[in-house]
Design a protein around this motif. Structure first.
Motif, PDB file in Angstrom:
ATOM      1  N   GLN A  75       0.805  -1.216   0.000  1.00  0.00           N
ATOM      2  CA  GLN A  75       0.000   0.000   0.000  1.00  0.00           C
ATOM      3  C   GLN A  75       0.845   1.275   0.000  1.00  0.00           C
ATOM      4  OE1 GLN A  75      -3.754   0.328  -0.030  1.00  0.00           O
ATOM      5  NE2 GLN A  75      -3.024  -1.491  -1.083  1.00  0.00           N
ATOM      6  N   ARG A  76       2.061   1.213   0.511  1.00  0.00           N
ATOM      7  CA  ARG A  76       2.893   2.416   0.590  1.00  0.00           C
ATOM      8  C   ARG A  76       3.925   2.511  -0.535  1.00  0.00           C
ATOM      9  NH1 ARG A  76       2.028   5.181   5.209  1.00  0.00           N
ATOM     10  NH2 ARG A  76       0.996   4.090   6.931  1.00  0.00           N
ATOM     11  N   ARG A 108     -12.501  -1.533   0.113  1.00  0.00           N
ATOM     12  CA  ARG A 108     -13.715  -0.785   0.434  1.00  0.00           C
ATOM     13  C   ARG A 108     -13.410   0.540   1.134  1.00  0.00           C
ATOM     14  NH1 ARG A 108     -18.524  -2.651  -0.352  1.00  0.00           N
ATOM     15  NH2 ARG A 108     -20.351  -1.633   0.548  1.00  0.00           N
ATOM     16  N   TRP A 109     -12.317   0.566   1.901  1.00  0.00           N
ATOM     17  CA  TRP A 109     -11.998   1.803   2.625  1.00  0.00           C
ATOM     18  C   TRP A 109     -11.355   2.861   1.722  1.00  0.00           C
ATOM     19  CZ3 TRP A 109      -9.888  -3.003   3.908  1.00  0.00           C
ATOM     20  CH2 TRP A 109      -8.566  -3.221   3.494  1.00  0.00           C
ATOM     21  N   GLN A 110     -11.025   2.493   0.467  1.00  0.00           N
ATOM     22  CA  GLN A 110     -10.515   3.468  -0.501  1.00  0.00           C
ATOM     23  C   GLN A 110     -11.700   4.072  -1.260  1.00  0.00           C
ATOM     24  OE1 GLN A 110      -7.900   0.441  -2.386  1.00  0.00           O
ATOM     25  NE2 GLN A 110      -6.195   1.838  -1.959  1.00  0.00           N
ATOM     26  N   ARG A 111     -12.587   4.698  -0.540  1.00  0.00           N
ATOM     27  CA  ARG A 111     -13.907   5.039  -1.084  1.00  0.00           C
ATOM     28  C   ARG A 111     -13.846   5.952  -2.310  1.00  0.00           C
ATOM     29  NH1 ARG A 111     -18.754   3.932   0.597  1.00  0.00           N
ATOM     30  NH2 ARG A 111     -17.891   3.037   2.493  1.00  0.00           N
ATOM     31  N   ASP A 112     -13.053   7.025  -2.239  1.00  0.00           N
ATOM     32  CA  ASP A 112     -12.993   7.951  -3.372  1.00  0.00           C
ATOM     33  C   ASP A 112     -12.442   7.267  -4.620  1.00  0.00           C
ATOM     34  OD1 ASP A 112     -14.004   9.922  -1.762  1.00  0.00           O
ATOM     35  OD2 ASP A 112     -12.059  10.862  -1.347  1.00  0.00           O
ATOM     36  N   ALA A 114     -12.492   4.034  -5.217  1.00  0.00           N
ATOM     37  CA  ALA A 114     -13.427   2.996  -5.644  1.00  0.00           C
ATOM     38  C   ALA A 114     -14.613   3.574  -6.402  1.00  0.00           C
ATOM     39  CB  ALA A 114     -13.912   2.212  -4.431  1.00  0.00           C
ATOM     40  N   THR A 115     -15.076   4.733  -5.997  1.00  0.00           N
ATOM     41  CA  THR A 115     -16.263   5.327  -6.622  1.00  0.00           C
ATOM     42  C   THR A 115     -16.049   5.591  -8.106  1.00  0.00           C
ATOM     43  OG1 THR A 115     -16.926   6.338  -4.531  1.00  0.00           O
ATOM     44  CG2 THR A 115     -17.838   7.296  -6.546  1.00  0.00           C
ATOM     45  N   SER A 116     -14.831   5.968  -8.463  1.00  0.00           N
ATOM     46  CA  SER A 116     -14.552   6.303  -9.871  1.00  0.00           C
ATOM     47  C   SER A 116     -13.697   5.244 -10.561  1.00  0.00           C
ATOM     48  CB  SER A 116     -13.843   7.657  -9.943  1.00  0.00           C
ATOM     49  OG  SER A 116     -12.615   7.622  -9.210  1.00  0.00           O
ATOM     50  N   PHE A 117     -13.597   4.045  -9.963  1.00  0.00           N
ATOM     51  CA  PHE A 117     -12.640   3.054 -10.454  1.00  0.00           C
ATOM     52  C   PHE A 117     -12.976   2.556 -11.860  1.00  0.00           C
ATOM     53  CE2 PHE A 117     -10.903  -1.348 -10.590  1.00  0.00           C
ATOM     54  CZ  PHE A 117      -9.559  -1.034 -10.456  1.00  0.00           C
ATOM     55  N   VAL A 118     -14.205   2.194 -12.108  1.00  0.00           N
ATOM     56  CA  VAL A 118     -14.572   1.641 -13.422  1.00  0.00           C
ATOM     57  C   VAL A 118     -14.277   2.656 -14.520  1.00  0.00           C
ATOM     58  CG1 VAL A 118     -16.437   0.708 -14.831  1.00  0.00           C
ATOM     59  CG2 VAL A 118     -16.320   0.127 -12.403  1.00  0.00           C
ATOM     60  N   GLU A 119     -14.696   3.889 -14.314  1.00  0.00           N
ATOM     61  CA  GLU A 119     -14.461   4.930 -15.310  1.00  0.00           C
ATOM     62  C   GLU A 119     -12.972   5.255 -15.427  1.00  0.00           C
ATOM     63  OE1 GLU A 119     -16.554   5.100 -12.764  1.00  0.00           O
ATOM     64  OE2 GLU A 119     -18.492   4.935 -13.799  1.00  0.00           O
ATOM     65  N   ALA A 149     -14.793  -6.789   1.316  1.00  0.00           N
ATOM     66  CA  ALA A 149     -13.536  -6.046   1.389  1.00  0.00           C
ATOM     67  C   ALA A 149     -13.283  -5.185   0.166  1.00  0.00           C
ATOM     68  CB  ALA A 149     -12.378  -7.023   1.576  1.00  0.00           C
ATOM     69  N   TYR A 150     -13.960  -5.481  -0.957  1.00  0.00           N
ATOM     70  CA  TYR A 150     -13.656  -4.795  -2.208  1.00  0.00           C
ATOM     71  C   TYR A 150     -14.845  -3.965  -2.677  1.00  0.00           C
ATOM     72  CZ  TYR A 150      -9.745  -8.031  -2.241  1.00  0.00           C
ATOM     73  OH  TYR A 150      -8.633  -8.739  -1.891  1.00  0.00           O
ATOM     74  N   MET A 151     -14.533  -2.866  -3.347  1.00  0.00           N
ATOM     75  CA  MET A 151     -15.542  -1.973  -3.879  1.00  0.00           C
ATOM     76  C   MET A 151     -15.077  -1.493  -5.259  1.00  0.00           C
ATOM     77  SD  MET A 151     -17.008   1.459  -2.011  1.00  0.00           S
ATOM     78  CE  MET A 151     -18.252   2.480  -2.805  1.00  0.00           C
ATOM     79  N   PRO A 152     -15.897  -1.531  -6.293  1.00  0.00           N
ATOM     80  CA  PRO A 152     -17.331  -1.839  -6.258  1.00  0.00           C
ATOM     81  C   PRO A 152     -17.663  -3.315  -6.033  1.00  0.00           C
ATOM     82  CG  PRO A 152     -16.599  -1.458  -8.511  1.00  0.00           C
ATOM     83  CD  PRO A 152     -15.448  -1.107  -7.637  1.00  0.00           C
ATOM     84  N   GLY A 153     -16.682  -4.220  -6.154  1.00  0.00           N
ATOM     85  CA  GLY A 153     -16.947  -5.621  -5.872  1.00  0.00           C
ATOM     86  C   GLY A 153     -15.754  -6.481  -6.224  1.00  0.00           C
TER      87      GLY A 153
END
Length: 270
Positions: A75-76, A108-112, A114-119, A149-153
């Motif tokens: 992660q780092r 999942r905790w990487q929300r920002d 994850a929200t735009s990951f597909v695009e 644990a994963y987002m969006p899935g």
């Protein structure tokens, strides 16, 4: 009638852990693998692209793909911004002559992110000239409990990614069958992490043929389909008692891959 080229048979540098990235190139050359996949973060050398370039040139083993530093333990590596990590992975791929970057779905905790990951993955595919292939993961389970644990899935087939990486060990942990996924994913299947599992709660990364994923039939199916991506061995050899034992396992895996892809080239002895 045209004949599809054989996929490159690639050794992930993670296969030699706890040995180094340098050992990965050395062993790939000695055993006769076509190329390596660099697991960024396996050691400091893997994150130093100039050093990796020197290893590539010294051992005369090409780099087929880059595994972006998106594991919990990396992660780092290359900073804390996940998009910057992927941009740097694309630069590394271009510098080393690779055509593919493997990336996991966000946590999942990487929300920002994850929200735009597909695009964002679609944008990187268009802007970098490198193929970003999203890897299948699995639900985290502890007994009867399941952690999202994963987002969006964790299952990339459910989302609008153009290119996917199939990992047989992850499929086993997810209680899936890789042969079914090969059929379901169709042309979206771009990259293969060849390994195996026995359905454990843990991600086992066994040698192909040692688990429940019918690795031989997966390879045969890919040959039948004219698969032109990379077949990457990503197996765990950390319990090997010696370098000799590790090389014997990796040589045996190479022979397995060649046999079931239909290749006839001889495999050097470890």
């Amino acid at each position: 009638m045209s004949v599809s080229p054989m996929p490159k048979i690639v050794l992930s540098t993670s296969c030699v852990y706890p040995e180094s990235t340098a050992s990965g190139f050395e062993i790939a050359h000695r055993l006769g693998y076509d190329a390596v996949e660099v697991m960024v973060g396996i050691d400091p050398v893997a994150a130093d692209i100039d050093a990796v370039k020197k290893l590539r040139d010294y051992h005369q083993v090409e780099v087929a793909s880059i595994h972006a530093p998106c594991l919990l333990v990396t992660q780092r590596v290359w900073g804390n911004d996940p998009w910057e990590k992927l941009e740097r992975s694309a630069v590394a791929a271009r510098t080393l002559g690779a055509d593919t970057v493997v990336v996991h779905p966000p946590f999942r905790w990487q929300r920002d992110y994850a929200t735009s990951f597909v695009e964002g993955i679609r944008r990187l595919n268009a802007s970098t000239g490198i193929t970003f292939a999203v890897e299948n993961m699995y639900p985290w389970r502890t007994g009867r409990a399941e952690l999202k644990a994963y987002m969006p899935g964790w299952d990339p087939a459910e989302f609008d990614y153009d290119h996917l990486t199939l990992d047989l060990s992850h499929a086993s942990t997810a209680k899936q069958q890789s042969l079914d996924l090969v059929g379901q994913w169709g042309d979206r299947l771009h990259h293969l992490h060849l390994t195996d599992g026995r359905g454990s709660l843990k991600d086992e990364h066994l040698l192909p043929g040692d688990g429940d994923q019918q690795a031989d039939k997966v390879l045969a199916k890919l040959t039948e389909r004219g698969f032109s991506g990379h077949v990457v061995l990503e197996a765990n050899t950390r319990r090997s008692a010696s370098r000799h034992e590790r090389e014997e396992k990796l040589a045996r895996a190479l022979a397995f891959i060649k046999t079931h892809l239909g290749a006839t080239a001889p495999t050097p002895a470890a």
